[in-house]
Structure formats: structure tokens, C-alpha cells
Design an enzyme around this catalytic site. Sequence first.
Site, PDB file in Angstrom:
ATOM      1  N   SER A  43      45.743  40.925  19.978  1.00  0.00           N
ATOM      2  CA  SER A  43      44.238  40.883  21.503  1.00  0.00           C
ATOM      3  C   SER A  43      45.426  41.608  22.478  1.00  0.00           C
ATOM      4  O   SER A  43      46.289  42.724  22.008  1.00  0.00           O
ATOM      5  CB  SER A  43      44.339  39.445  21.850  1.00  0.00           C
ATOM      6  N   LYS A  44      44.487  42.224  23.426  1.00  0.00           N
ATOM      7  CA  LYS A  44      44.979  42.955  24.724  1.00  0.00           C
ATOM      8  C   LYS A  44      46.534  42.663  24.677  1.00  0.00           C
ATOM      9  O   LYS A  44      47.535  43.427  25.247  1.00  0.00           O
ATOM     10  CB  LYS A  44      44.345  43.397  25.735  1.00  0.00           C
ATOM     11  N   ARG A  45      46.965  41.465  25.197  1.00  0.00           N
ATOM     12  CA  ARG A  45      48.460  40.748  25.303  1.00  0.00           C
ATOM     13  C   ARG A  45      49.032  41.998  24.579  1.00  0.00           C
ATOM     14  O   ARG A  45      50.787  41.518  24.472  1.00  0.00           O
ATOM     15  CB  ARG A  45      48.497  39.708  25.889  1.00  0.00           C
ATOM     16  N   HIS A  46      48.874  42.134  23.300  1.00  0.00           N
ATOM     17  CA  HIS A  46      49.958  42.912  22.174  1.00  0.00           C
ATOM     18  C   HIS A  46      50.104  44.056  22.427  1.00  0.00           C
ATOM     19  O   HIS A  46      50.387  45.155  21.898  1.00  0.00           O
ATOM     20  CB  HIS A  46      49.588  42.999  20.906  1.00  0.00           C
ATOM     21  N   GLY A  47      49.344  44.390  22.904  1.00  0.00           N
ATOM     22  CA  GLY A  47      49.853  46.518  24.105  1.00  0.00           C
ATOM     23  C   GLY A  47      48.520  47.327  23.407  1.00  0.00           C
ATOM     24  O   GLY A  47      48.206  47.946  24.076  1.00  0.00           O
TER      25      GLY A  47
END
Length: 467
Positions: free
Chosen positions: A239-243
Site C-alpha cells: 500500500s501507499k505507506r510502503h513507498g
Amino acid sequence: MPDRPVVTRIAPSPTGAMHIGTARTALFNWLYAKHTGGKFLLRIEDTDRERSTDAAVQVIFDGLAWLGLTPDEEPVFQFARAERHVLAAQELLAKGAAYRCYMTVEETTAEREIARAEGRAIRSPWRDAEANFNDRPHVIRFKSPQEGETVIRDKVKGDITFQNKDLDDLILLRTDGTPTYNLAVIVDDHEMGITHVIRGDDHLNNAARQTQIYEALGWDVPVWAHLPMINGPDGKKLSKRHGAQAVSEFDEMGYLPEAMRNYLARLGWGHGNDEIFTDEQAASWFELEDVVGAPARLDWDKLNHLNNHYIRLAQIERLAELVTKIHQTRDFPRHDGDQEILLRTIPLVRDGAKTTLELADATVFALKRRPLELPDKIKGMLTEETSARLGRLREALSGEPVWEVSELEAALRGFAESEGVGMGKFGPALRGVLSGGSPAPDLAGALVSLGKPESLERLDDALSQAA
Ligand code: GLU
């Protein structure tokens, strides 16, 4: 599967960004086609008219082009083939393998609830009615076998058995006559001559239903290979939080396509302990049986390591072009002569760059224009003693006939000896004066990047400011 030449495909839905999972699926299809001397095709699954856009189709073309995964034929657009899908549904009707179902929306909803409560698949009362009221709205459903089992012989997941009683009678044509996804995929794969369906394992259930329809149509069932998901470094859904998730984001973050290919190949597939390999090696080694069934994890350190490797191998001219583009997107001022500076500087700084963004950062010191703004910290280094010493160094360097790294390293060492001091007494100040405080290679490298006239002029500027 008969001995036909292998034909693989990637079948993305053009509804937004191109996910790296799709890129990895494309790569595996491409590698397998290369491995077998077959073909790799592209089908755009644009039947969702609300979500499919031309821009998203372009994103897929651009993503594949950037990754260097060129399909062997013109793309096929699924929506344009609706007539073919309808024909197949009619063929199933004619064979008694499909039926007209007149259940209303309310009836279907009610049946779905009962079926859920009873833990069974939904069934239509029209399945064996053979009714044909032309004036009443209906869907066409597949008459899926109710007994026995359907076995998927998957190259990655092994044999997977589905109980036929658990699979409901899939809708093939909706009330408005448009084909559904599962029907379209089968007809297109069959007519495109696809021999191997290599795709994400979110389609595993579809493979069971699709197998039944292939069999009902008397068509060869393709070889299945369902690939596990790519998760984030923590093992959770990407997801987004993984970059980053989109192919274009990896491009923007400064990853080279050949590094991405090498990296994505290792996400779920491997050849012994080989971490770094060429496309040719990957293609010659690639067997579907070697794909790992468990989800792969994104590993930024590995990707950075590979990218650095490929940055060190890349043509300097190509890197100069990429760096120039990065500077342009950052509105970094451009001047005549920048190209030569880049061609001189990149070989001296690229070893430390994990991305082309870092490479671009590492060239900034050389592209700056005189007189440089010196930060206070550097001005503070220019004491009377150090300035005098840099003045003498400037004289020594101006007599230096060969402006190359090893000569300049020797010259700097010789100068330190003649002064009777260590390099620490003037090195940091010299570096600051040459770079203006931006990251720069070691001293001799910085001097070579700048060239002799620019190096001496930067020294002059700093010494006149200090005076
Ligand atoms: N269009 C599907 C997707 O984007 C792929 C279908 C398939 O590969 O069979 O997930």
C-alpha cells in the site's frame, strides 16, 4: 496441452496506475515466452466502460515500454470483441451448456441470501426449464456441472480441487446482452491462441469456472500458472505507506528499467542463489515450476543494491540524459557546457548512487555557476593561514600539466608534504570552495569534474572573498 508454440499474454484492466504486481506478471509472461521461443501478447481488458480510460491505456503502454517488455503483436482490445463473446454464449446455449435465466433482481437477491444461509451456491429455477420468452428480460447463465470436481493443475500452486457443487451458474451475458468478464477472458484467450495463462493468484477461483467453460466449448484448457502477490517489506498487502506501488513511481524515484526487471524477476522466482543476471540469463533459466507459491516481499535494500549495480554498468551518455531530465523537472538552471561537465562528472560519482536521483544530486556541485555562494561554515574555514595555503596550492595546481585523478592525487599529496602538514589542514576547505557545500567526490575527483580552468577560478573567487 498440445505441442503448439507457447503464447502468453498480459491482460491488464486500464483503470489507473500500472501496479508493480502487473509489471511482474508481464515480466514472467515475457520471460516464459522468451524461454520457449514463443510469443508474448497484450490484451487491454477495457470492458468496464466507466473505469477504463484512454489515459489509463496509455499508462499501460508507457509502463511496458519503459520496462522494455514489448509485446510481439499489436494489442487486442477486449471491448471491441464483444460480438465474439456473444457468439460463444450462443454456442453454449445451442449445446445446452447454458440457459436463459429470468430471475428478477429481487428473486436473485433472495436466492443469494438463502444460498448463503444454507452454505451452498445459488441456483436458478430456470436451469432446467428450457424456457424462451423473447420479450422478458433475462441473463444467460452457464450450466455448470453440479457433481464431481474441477481440478486446476497449476504450475505454481500445484493441483487445486474445487467441488463443482460450490460453483454457481455464472452469468455469461447480462440482461443488456453484454458479456461478463469470465466469458470474455476465455473467448479472447482461445482466439488469441494463448497456451499459458500466467497471472495473479487472485484469479485462481476464476480458473475453475473458466476450465468448465473451456470444456463445455470443447476448447483446449490453457496451462495455468497463478503467481503469488507482492507484499510490502512487513509482509502486509502493498500500500501507499510502503513507498511505491506504480511502475511510474519507480521511474520517478530513479530506478532503471533493467534493475526493475532483475529485481521483479527475483520477486517470487529464482535460479539458485543468483541475484544479478541479464535478461538473456533469466529467459534461458525461467521455468514456471521454479516460481515460489508464497507471497513475495518488496525489499528496498535489494532493489537499491541492484539499481546501483546497473547505474555502474550504464552508458555515461544515457545517464547524462536521465540526470538532465531530473534537473529539468527540478527547474535547476541549465547552461551551455553542462553536457561535457556531466560526461566528466558522472563516472566519478556514480559508484555511490543508488538511484538516478542521487546521481543527479551528486552532479549539482559541478553544474553550479561561479561565483559560488559559500555557506558560512565554509567561509569560516578560510582563515588567514588556510587562505594563504590555498593560494600556494592554486599556484602549484596551475602548473599541473595532466588534469587526471591519479596525477592530481599525487600533486595534492606532494603539496601537503611540501607544506609539512596533513591533508586535513586544507582538504576540507578546498572541498568546500570547489563544491560550495554540495555533495562532491573526493578532491582529485572534484578537480577533474570541474576541469582545470573552473577549478582554479573557484579557488580565485573564494580567496578574493576571503581577502
Ligand atoms: N484483467 C485482469 C486483471 O487485471 C486479468 C485477467 C487475467 O489475466 O486473466 O486482473
